[in-house]
Scaffold this motif. Sequence first.
Motif, short mmCIF file in Angstrom:
data_model
loop_
_atom_site.label_atom_id
_atom_site.label_comp_id
_atom_site.label_asym_id
_atom_site.label_seq_id
_atom_site.Cartn_x
_atom_site.Cartn_y
_atom_site.Cartn_z
N ARG A 307 56.83 78.88 25.15
CA ARG A 307 56.47 77.61 25.79
C ARG A 307 57.67 76.67 25.83
NH1 ARG A 307 51.64 75.37 27.21
NH2 ARG A 307 51.43 73.10 26.99
N MET A 308 58.53 76.71 24.81
CA MET A 308 59.75 75.90 24.82
C MET A 308 60.63 76.24 26.02
SD MET A 308 60.73 76.19 20.77
CE MET A 308 62.42 75.65 21.02
N LEU A 309 60.81 77.54 26.29
CA LEU A 309 61.67 77.97 27.39
C LEU A 309 61.04 77.63 28.75
CD1 LEU A 309 62.79 81.45 26.00
CD2 LEU A 309 64.10 79.32 26.06
N GLN A 310 59.74 77.73 28.85
CA GLN A 310 59.07 77.35 30.09
C GLN A 310 59.23 75.85 30.35
OE1 GLN A 310 55.10 78.72 29.16
NE2 GLN A 310 55.42 80.71 30.15
N GLY A 311 59.15 75.06 29.28
CA GLY A 311 59.34 73.62 29.43
C GLY A 311 60.75 73.26 29.88
N MET A 366 74.04 65.24 38.75
CA MET A 366 74.73 65.72 37.54
C MET A 366 74.07 65.19 36.27
SD MET A 366 78.67 65.55 38.91
CE MET A 366 79.34 66.57 37.59
N PRO A 367 73.81 63.87 36.13
CA PRO A 367 73.08 63.42 34.94
C PRO A 367 71.64 63.91 34.90
CG PRO A 367 73.40 61.59 36.46
CD PRO A 367 74.26 62.73 36.95
N ALA A 368 71.09 64.27 36.08
CA ALA A 368 69.74 64.85 36.09
C ALA A 368 69.72 66.13 35.25
CB ALA A 368 69.30 65.14 37.52
N LEU A 369 70.76 66.95 35.41
CA LEU A 369 70.84 68.19 34.64
C LEU A 369 71.25 67.95 33.20
CD1 LEU A 369 72.57 70.48 37.31
CD2 LEU A 369 70.16 70.50 36.62
N THR A 370 72.27 67.11 32.98
CA THR A 370 72.75 66.90 31.61
C THR A 370 71.68 66.24 30.73
OG1 THR A 370 73.81 64.79 32.21
CG2 THR A 370 75.17 66.79 32.31
N ASN A 371 70.87 65.36 31.29
CA ASN A 371 69.79 64.76 30.49
C ASN A 371 68.76 65.80 30.10
OD1 ASN A 371 69.86 61.71 30.03
ND2 ASN A 371 70.48 61.82 32.16
N GLY A 372 68.49 66.76 31.00
CA GLY A 372 67.58 67.85 30.65
C GLY A 372 68.14 68.72 29.55
N PHE A 373 69.43 69.06 29.66
CA PHE A 373 70.07 69.85 28.60
C PHE A 373 69.98 69.13 27.26
CE2 PHE A 373 73.28 71.46 32.03
CZ PHE A 373 72.29 72.24 32.59
N GLN A 374 70.32 67.82 27.28
CA GLN A 374 70.32 67.03 26.05
C GLN A 374 68.92 66.96 25.44
OE1 GLN A 374 73.51 66.78 25.15
NE2 GLN A 374 73.76 64.57 25.12
N GLY A 375 67.91 66.77 26.29
CA GLY A 375 66.54 66.70 25.79
C GLY A 375 66.11 67.98 25.11
N PHE A 376 66.49 69.12 25.67
CA PHE A 376 66.14 70.41 25.07
C PHE A 376 66.86 70.62 23.75
CE2 PHE A 376 66.79 75.04 24.62
CZ PHE A 376 65.47 75.45 24.62
N PHE A 377 68.15 70.33 23.73
CA PHE A 377 68.92 70.50 22.49
C PHE A 377 68.36 69.60 21.38
CE2 PHE A 377 72.65 72.04 25.14
CZ PHE A 377 72.62 73.32 24.63
#
Length: 443
Positions: A307-311, A366-377
């Motif tokens: 579920r983490m990866l799907q999110g 670009m921040p659309a993607l980096t914010n998603g990466f940051q949220g997951f980490f």
Amino acid sequence: MKDMTQGNIAGHLVGFAVPLILGNFFQLTYNAVDSIILGRFAGKASLAAVGIANPIMNIMIFFIVGISWGAGVLISEFYGAKDFQKLKHEISTTIVIGFAFTLFVSAVCFVFALPMLRLVRSPEELIAPSAHYLRIVFCGLIFTFFYNMFAAALRAVGDSRTPILCVAVSAVLNGILDFVLVAVFRLDLTGAAVATVAAQAISCVLCVGYVYRREPLIAVRPRECRVDTALMGKTISYSLATAMQQTVLYVGKLLVQSAVNPLGVDAIATFNAGTKIDDFCYQPEQSIGQAMTTFTAQNHGAKNVRRMLQGLRKGLVISFAYGVVIGAAVIAFRTRLMWLFAGDGEAEVLRLGRQYLLIMACLYTMPALTNGFQGFFRGCGNMKTTVAATTTQMIVRAGFSLLLAPRFGIAGVAFACGIGWTAMMLLEVPLLVRKVIRLRRRV
């Protein structure tokens, strides 16, 4: 409260993010309304003074907010694991540590307001009014801490709606007080600062009051306020990491501001207005990232890797689509957006603002993607990764701003922002791929 360990994933992310987006929009109106009313009724010198003060103010505010966010990740994990005793101990520990730290920061910042402004090469004629504005705002940092602590606790257990209601009321009050104190009574920066502190106090009272009346799970009574030594180390580690991340972000912005300041009052006023518009555009991306943090942390606590990866996948798709849409909208309406801050009488500010926003709008994905990466980490507890990525981005952005601003003016500052995000993605993407591969092995 909302349990994100079951149910529709996209629905959880959007349902959590939308109130958060609205709440952040209201939060942003504090400074935006200050800037609009000051620019219209007090002149561009006052607008520039607030522009210089804002990065310093935000460093202190977001260091405090970072403490709350770090604790929020742990609260989400304990909520997902259904360990409610640890959840309450975590809130208590953060309140005790955060309260003492906030008082210390408030005192230090009040005393050293002038040296900090000189450190960023502020124009001499703007230092005194900027320092006056900062000192009043620093007196209200304690309200900022308690609001953000309990708002983070509410969001950690899935309630992103209540904080928006508190902020909405205080934002309306801020706008009214701004107009009355600045436009009617002509109190200039003093009026704007007092209005901001009063609004923060109202949001604090409303949020804390709601928790103690309606949410006993996260309501810590005075007799329960103590430091849990078993949790203290992890709390400090998480809180310090997120606080450092926010601090690095705004120290970098302060350095960028120092690259803008020598360009003159028109450029400072343009950058202040442009970054306010940017902030409104970034907030939905940041809110989706925060939704991904809570979602990931709850499922991390429940050990639901699939579920983490799907999110992660669905969150990135939603955020990127928004980045495309908002970028196109800002390009189409950039003149009208700048007019809100400058009006027809400031032709140079309008010209520079159109130039700045055209470049920035092309970069919003670009921040659309980096914010998603940051949220997951963050949700996975990888705080060192988020700090390293943010630090890389801001060092590169600040360095190129100092290099490009003297030659290309405000456009150079915008280009430097894109270079910084590129550096951030070059660091994060390989780490994200490695993390996903390791998680998939556990499915």
